[in-house]
Design a protein around this motif. Structure first.
Motif, mmCIF file in Angstrom:
data_model
loop_
_atom_site.group_PDB
_atom_site.id
_atom_site.type_symbol
_atom_site.label_atom_id
_atom_site.label_comp_id
_atom_site.label_asym_id
_atom_site.label_seq_id
_atom_site.Cartn_x
_atom_site.Cartn_y
_atom_site.Cartn_z
ATOM 1 N N UNK A 48 0.862 -1.172 0.000
ATOM 2 C CA UNK A 48 0.000 0.000 0.000
ATOM 3 C C UNK A 48 0.906 1.231 0.000
ATOM 4 N N UNK A 49 0.763 2.055 -1.027
ATOM 5 C CA UNK A 49 1.575 3.263 -1.140
ATOM 6 C C UNK A 49 1.186 4.242 -0.041
ATOM 7 N N UNK A 50 1.993 5.278 0.125
ATOM 8 C CA UNK A 50 1.699 6.284 1.137
ATOM 9 C C UNK A 50 0.383 7.001 0.879
ATOM 10 N N UNK A 51 -0.046 7.046 -0.401
ATOM 11 C CA UNK A 51 -1.335 7.681 -0.710
ATOM 12 C C UNK A 51 -2.507 6.684 -0.671
ATOM 13 N N UNK A 52 -2.249 5.424 -0.233
ATOM 14 C CA UNK A 52 -3.309 4.451 -0.022
ATOM 15 C C UNK A 52 -3.585 3.496 -1.159
ATOM 16 N N UNK A 53 -2.877 3.651 -2.287
ATOM 17 C CA UNK A 53 -3.121 2.765 -3.428
ATOM 18 C C UNK A 53 -2.520 1.388 -3.163
ATOM 19 N N UNK A 54 -3.278 0.323 -3.466
ATOM 20 C CA UNK A 54 -2.836 -1.049 -3.242
ATOM 21 C C UNK A 54 -2.288 -1.644 -4.531
ATOM 22 N N UNK A 55 -1.076 -2.178 -4.469
ATOM 23 C CA UNK A 55 -0.464 -2.882 -5.601
ATOM 24 C C UNK A 55 -0.369 -4.355 -5.239
ATOM 25 N N UNK A 56 -0.673 -5.214 -6.204
ATOM 26 C CA UNK A 56 -0.663 -6.661 -5.987
ATOM 27 C C UNK A 56 0.322 -7.296 -6.953
ATOM 28 N N UNK A 57 1.209 -8.147 -6.416
ATOM 29 C CA UNK A 57 2.180 -8.866 -7.233
ATOM 30 C C UNK A 57 2.044 -10.351 -6.944
ATOM 31 N N UNK A 58 1.521 -11.092 -7.917
ATOM 32 C CA UNK A 58 1.469 -12.553 -7.810
ATOM 33 C C UNK A 58 2.889 -13.067 -7.996
ATOM 34 N N UNK A 75 -2.386 -18.726 -8.022
ATOM 35 C CA UNK A 75 -3.700 -18.190 -8.344
ATOM 36 C C UNK A 75 -4.800 -18.712 -7.432
ATOM 37 N N UNK A 76 -4.465 -19.587 -6.475
ATOM 38 C CA UNK A 76 -5.471 -20.125 -5.567
ATOM 39 C C UNK A 76 -6.074 -19.030 -4.689
ATOM 40 N N UNK A 77 -5.262 -18.075 -4.276
ATOM 41 C CA UNK A 77 -5.786 -16.925 -3.523
ATOM 42 C C UNK A 77 -6.461 -16.006 -4.533
ATOM 43 N N UNK A 93 3.342 0.274 3.905
ATOM 44 C CA UNK A 93 3.735 -1.067 4.342
ATOM 45 C C UNK A 93 3.257 -2.099 3.326
ATOM 46 N N UNK A 94 3.559 -3.353 3.618
ATOM 47 C CA UNK A 94 3.221 -4.417 2.681
ATOM 48 C C UNK A 94 2.830 -5.671 3.448
ATOM 49 N N UNK A 95 2.380 -6.669 2.705
ATOM 50 C CA UNK A 95 2.041 -7.960 3.290
ATOM 51 C C UNK A 95 2.280 -9.046 2.263
ATOM 52 N N UNK A 96 2.531 -10.228 2.780
ATOM 53 C CA UNK A 96 2.585 -11.419 1.946
ATOM 54 C C UNK A 96 1.315 -12.206 2.249
#
Length: 139
Positions: A48-58, A75-77, A93-96
């Protein structure tokens, strides 16, 4: 005895400061796979960028980098799962999002099924909480 192709599956959202976990995290996951404890079915990084945008990387969308675990069911998730698990990711911040098969429980699941049993509830307690409690209450 019934033999399942897959054991029980768990989904985790694991938060990190910054844009991604360090290589030690991927090594720890790889060690679990090598020991036969889990099988990684899917792994997705969200930031999540500082401006709140969420980026997803499979992870399956990345090149064959060394140190990246092999995925059994990339792709199961699904998008809804990822969005729900990523709600708690703070800006900057980020998450796995990690989907693992619990290989240690595979045979038990077959025996449970054959006996007409079923898991009715499951509650996880994070290791830091367990350790803090035990350090205060056990000798």
């Amino acid at each position: 005895m019934t033999t399942f192709d897959y054991g029980p599956i768990e989904l985790y959202a694991i938060g990190f400061d910054g844009d991604r976990p360090g290589p030690a995290i991927l090594q720890a996951v790889d060690d679990l796979v090598a020991s036969g404890t889990v099988n990684v079915l899917d792994l997705v990084f969200v930031t999540r960028s500082l401006d709140g945008e969420l980026s997803i990387l499979e992870l399956s969308d990345t090149s064959d980098d060394a140190g990246v675990p092999a995925l059994d069911l990339a792709g199961l998730a699904g998008e809804d799962d990822i969005a729900a698990l990523a709600e708690g990711v703070a800006p900057g911040s980020s998450a796995a999002v990690l989907v693992v098969e619990l290989l240690w429980a595979k045979a038990f699941a077959g025996a449970l099924y054959d006996a007409g049993g079923a898991v009715l509830a499951r509650e996880g307690i994070p290791a830091p909480i367990v350790n803090a409690f035990l350090s205060e209450h056990v000798g």
